[in-house]
Enzyme design. Structure first.
Site, PDB file in Angstrom:
ATOM      1  N   ARG A 124       0.854  -1.188   0.000  1.00 31.32           N
ATOM      2  CA  ARG A 124       0.000   0.000   0.000  1.00 31.32           C
ATOM      3  C   ARG A 124       0.887   1.233   0.000  1.00 31.32           C
ATOM      4  O   ARG A 124       1.770   1.356   0.844  1.00 31.32           O
ATOM      5  CB  ARG A 124      -0.839   0.066   1.288  1.00 31.32           C
ATOM      6  CG  ARG A 124      -1.921  -0.919   1.367  1.00 31.32           C
ATOM      7  CD  ARG A 124      -2.971  -0.528   2.385  1.00 31.32           C
ATOM      8  NE  ARG A 124      -2.461  -0.059   3.673  1.00 31.32           N
ATOM      9  CZ  ARG A 124      -3.250   0.358   4.641  1.00 31.32           C
ATOM     10  NH1 ARG A 124      -4.555   0.395   4.479  1.00 31.32           N
ATOM     11  NH2 ARG A 124      -2.739   0.750   5.788  1.00 31.32           N
ATOM     12  N   THR A 168      -1.293   7.516  -0.329  1.00 30.52           N
ATOM     13  CA  THR A 168      -2.602   7.442  -1.019  1.00 30.52           C
ATOM     14  C   THR A 168      -3.428   6.265  -0.513  1.00 30.52           C
ATOM     15  O   THR A 168      -4.631   6.191  -0.770  1.00 30.52           O
ATOM     16  CB  THR A 168      -2.387   7.248  -2.537  1.00 30.52           C
ATOM     17  OG1 THR A 168      -1.740   5.977  -2.728  1.00 30.52           O
ATOM     18  CG2 THR A 168      -1.511   8.342  -3.114  1.00 30.52           C
ATOM     19  N   ASP A 207       0.736  -3.253  12.032  1.00 34.37           N
ATOM     20  CA  ASP A 207       1.174  -3.604  10.672  1.00 34.37           C
ATOM     21  C   ASP A 207       1.560  -5.079  10.637  1.00 34.37           C
ATOM     22  O   ASP A 207       2.580  -5.488  11.192  1.00 34.37           O
ATOM     23  CB  ASP A 207       2.364  -2.712  10.279  1.00 34.37           C
ATOM     24  CG  ASP A 207       2.731  -2.896   8.818  1.00 34.37           C
ATOM     25  OD1 ASP A 207       2.955  -4.053   8.392  1.00 34.37           O
ATOM     26  OD2 ASP A 207       2.773  -1.894   8.092  1.00 34.37           O
ATOM     27  N   ASP A 259       5.114  -6.039   9.112  1.00 33.85           N
ATOM     28  CA  ASP A 259       6.231  -5.673   9.993  1.00 33.85           C
ATOM     29  C   ASP A 259       6.294  -6.561  11.227  1.00 33.85           C
ATOM     30  O   ASP A 259       7.371  -6.965  11.669  1.00 33.85           O
ATOM     31  CB  ASP A 259       6.122  -4.195  10.414  1.00 33.85           C
ATOM     32  CG  ASP A 259       6.533  -3.261   9.288  1.00 33.85           C
ATOM     33  OD1 ASP A 259       7.301  -3.698   8.408  1.00 33.85           O
ATOM     34  OD2 ASP A 259       6.078  -2.106   9.286  1.00 33.85           O
TER      35      ASP A 259
HETATM   36  C1  PRP Z   1      -1.018  -4.858   4.443  1.00 32.82           C
HETATM   37  C2  PRP Z   1      -1.796  -6.150   4.538  1.00 32.82           C
HETATM   38  C3  PRP Z   1      -2.678  -6.078   3.328  1.00 32.82           C
HETATM   39  C4  PRP Z   1      -2.943  -4.603   3.176  1.00 32.82           C
HETATM   40  C5  PRP Z   1      -4.342  -4.337   3.648  1.00 32.82           C
HETATM   41  O1  PRP Z   1       0.023  -4.960   3.543  1.00 32.82           O
HETATM   42  O2  PRP Z   1      -0.992  -7.295   4.584  1.00 32.82           O
HETATM   43  O3  PRP Z   1      -2.070  -6.603   2.160  1.00 32.82           O
HETATM   44  O4  PRP Z   1      -2.008  -3.935   4.008  1.00 32.82           O
HETATM   45  O5  PRP Z   1      -4.665  -3.011   3.440  1.00 32.82           O
HETATM   46  P1  PRP Z   1      -5.798  -2.547   2.422  1.00 32.82           P
HETATM   47  O6  PRP Z   1      -6.975  -3.424   2.647  1.00 32.82           O
HETATM   48  O7  PRP Z   1      -6.051  -1.124   2.824  1.00 32.82           O
HETATM   49  O8  PRP Z   1      -5.236  -2.667   1.031  1.00 32.82           O
HETATM   50  P2  PRP Z   1       1.127  -3.798   3.357  1.00 32.82           P
HETATM   51  O9  PRP Z   1       0.727  -2.866   2.275  1.00 32.82           O
HETATM   52  O10 PRP Z   1       1.412  -3.193   4.695  1.00 32.82           O
HETATM   53  O11 PRP Z   1       2.373  -4.594   2.784  1.00 32.82           O
HETATM   54  P3  PRP Z   1       3.286  -5.693   3.515  1.00 32.82           P
HETATM   55  O12 PRP Z   1       2.428  -6.921   3.736  1.00 32.82           O
HETATM   56  O13 PRP Z   1       4.359  -5.918   2.514  1.00 32.82           O
HETATM   57  O14 PRP Z   1       3.785  -5.116   4.803  1.00 32.82           O
HETATM   58  N1  URA Z   2      -2.372  -3.266   6.936  1.00 31.29           N
HETATM   59  C1  URA Z   2      -1.940  -3.739   8.124  1.00 31.29           C
HETATM   60  O1  URA Z   2      -0.947  -4.471   8.176  1.00 31.29           O
HETATM   61  N2  URA Z   2      -2.611  -3.372   9.222  1.00 31.29           N
HETATM   62  C2  URA Z   2      -3.692  -2.606   9.193  1.00 31.29           C
HETATM   63  O2  URA Z   2      -4.281  -2.323  10.255  1.00 31.29           O
HETATM   64  C3  URA Z   2      -4.128  -2.121   7.941  1.00 31.29           C
HETATM   65  C4  URA Z   2      -3.451  -2.481   6.833  1.00 31.29           C
END
Ligand code: PRP
Ligand code: URA
Length: 209
Positions: free
Chosen positions: A104, A108, A200, A203
């Protein structure tokens, strides 16, 4: 309209409560994500197709049911979805695994796709898309767009924590898919994080922050 189900088994609720806590470190977080995914996998796999198999017991020949196991694909949304794969594979070891990389944009909140690597016959498989978090729904929607573009039609989305906003957006974008979550939380905050949520997921799973 596809099914929306909150899987409220006591073991899942108990483990999810530990998972949410700030004091839960990477090792335990990783183990818990897998354990919850496995417990959810039991419910999510309820409608997997069976086929007849002729076998021999010590008493007689008989025709019994067996999973037509070649037909399943697990597709984690990277990174955090990776944490759920082994738990589900422990139930259906013959499943193929595809990967969709997506992050994400933190400003944005729009998802950006950076990798798609799927089994060749993805269009013929029952697909479990897995990601611990369904927040705005952007990542799930784009991942499922990507799968449908490649001919996939039989898709279930499995997450651990969902926000009402994400469920609504995903149902509007892809009304044919079933959605399973271990918890439906209250809302999103102004940064797009789920409240109360677990922070997160990527992370916490990989210890990157
Ligand atoms: C997180 C999570 C989802 C997304 C959800 O990923 O694992 O994929 O956010 O958010 P949304 O419903 O608003 O799209 P992130 O973008 O943090 O990437 P990562 O898993 O690589 O940390
Ligand atoms: N992605 C995450 O990992 N946590 C949240 O709460 C939302 C998006």
């Amino acid at each position: 309209m596809g099914k929306f189900q909150v899987i409220t088994h006591p073991l899942i609720q108990h483990k999810l409560t530990i998972l949410r806590q700030t004091s839960t470190g990477t090792k335990d977080f990783r183990e818990l994500v897998n354990e919850i995914a496995m417990l959810m996998g039991y419910e999510v796999s309820r409608e997997l197709p069976l086929e007849d198999l002729e076998i021999e017991t010590p008493i007689t020949k008989t025709v019994q049911k067996t999973l037509s196991g070649k037909k399943l694909a697990i597709v984690p949304i990277l990174r955090a979805g990776i944490g759920m794969v082994d738990g589900i594979l422990s139930l259906v070891p013959a499943a193929k695994v595809g990967h969709i990389g997506m992050y994400r944009d933190e400003e944005t909140l729009q998802p950006v796709e950076y990798l798609v690597k799927l089994p060749e016959d993805i269009d013929q498989r029952q697909i479990f898309v897995v990601d611990p978090m369904l927040a705005t729904g952007g990542s799930a929607i784009l991942a499922i767009d990507s799968l449908k573009k490649r001919g996939a039609s039989n898709i279930k989305f499995v997450c651990l924590v969902a926000a009402p906003e994400g469920v609504k957006a995903l149902q509007e974008a892809h009304s044919d898919i079933d959605i399973y979550t271990a918890a439906l939380d209250e809302k999103l905050n102004e940064h797009g994080y789920i409240v109360p949520g677990l922070g997160d997921a990527g992370d916490r799973l990989f210890g990157t922050k």
